[in-house]
Design an enzyme around this catalytic site. Sequence first.
Site, short mmCIF file in Angstrom:
data_model
loop_
_atom_site.label_atom_id
_atom_site.label_comp_id
_atom_site.label_asym_id
_atom_site.label_seq_id
_atom_site.Cartn_x
_atom_site.Cartn_y
_atom_site.Cartn_z
N LYS A 83 0.86 -1.18 0.00
CA LYS A 83 0.00 0.00 0.00
C LYS A 83 0.90 1.24 0.00
O LYS A 83 1.77 1.38 0.88
CB LYS A 83 -0.83 -0.03 1.28
CG LYS A 83 -2.21 0.55 1.19
CD LYS A 83 -2.88 0.29 2.53
CE LYS A 83 -4.28 0.74 2.59
NZ LYS A 83 -4.80 0.67 3.95
C1 E4P Z 1 -8.10 1.72 3.96
O1 E4P Z 1 -7.41 0.84 3.49
C2 E4P Z 1 -7.87 2.36 5.26
O2 E4P Z 1 -7.19 1.45 6.08
C3 E4P Z 1 -9.14 2.69 5.99
O3 E4P Z 1 -10.28 2.32 5.27
C4 E4P Z 1 -9.18 4.05 6.59
O4 E4P Z 1 -10.41 4.23 7.26
P1 E4P Z 1 -10.68 5.37 8.33
O5 E4P Z 1 -10.94 6.64 7.61
O6 E4P Z 1 -11.88 4.90 9.09
O7 E4P Z 1 -9.43 5.46 9.18
#
Ligand code: E4P
Length: 215
Positions: A83
């Site tokens: 990522k």
């Molecule tokens: C995506 O891969 C992220 O880990 C995640 O969805 C972030 O979500 P949040 O905005 O609830 O922290």
Amino acid sequence: MKFFIDTADVDEIKEAASLGILDGVTTNPSLIAKTGRKHKETIQEICALVDGPVSVEVTSEDFEGMMKEAREFVTWADNVIIKVPLTADGLKACKALSTDGIGVNVTLCFSANQALLAAKAGATYISPFVGRLDDIGRDGMDLIADIVQMYSNYPDIDTQVLVASVRSPDHVHKSALLGAHVATIPFGIINKMFKHPLTDIGIEKFLADWAKVPK
Ligand code: E4P
């Protein structure tokens, strides 16, 4: 549509996997920190629990640092994908990693143009954050609609739309209506998705009637 779980909590992943609906996992630095556990051992444990891709996020901000981290992370398990954030260096890393056949999830996407750039850079997944857009008074689902339509205008784009920052079951069902490929869903929302008061009332009624059947 694929369902990923958005957590680094091994117990939550085990529970979701036992439902038979889990296609992958997304983690991020905040989710890893929340576990209080070491990064590598946590990721390796998660990777052994699921067949699908497990997103592991780099924390370097420069291209070389991202590549160094990515090259290490992919040695941890066969189903690790990398990522990277939607920055110039993240896009460069995305291009280099995808050219080498490594799966890449480009994260922190908040605009349609960012999603176009990620697709050009060979991203396997683009992660638009719907909940964080809702938080600032925008409609996150509008972005999903735009990206799904843009990508479908160009059949050579094979980047999958991975709806992230999901805050409600409604985000999931709207993502499916729009044709998003994947939603990464927190454990609490997965649980809310299968609950319905009429299901509970229905079970209660069936069991009450069943008790009247002569045994
Ligand atoms: C995506 O891969 C992220 O880990 C995640 O969805 C972030 O979500 P949040 O905005 O609830 O922290």
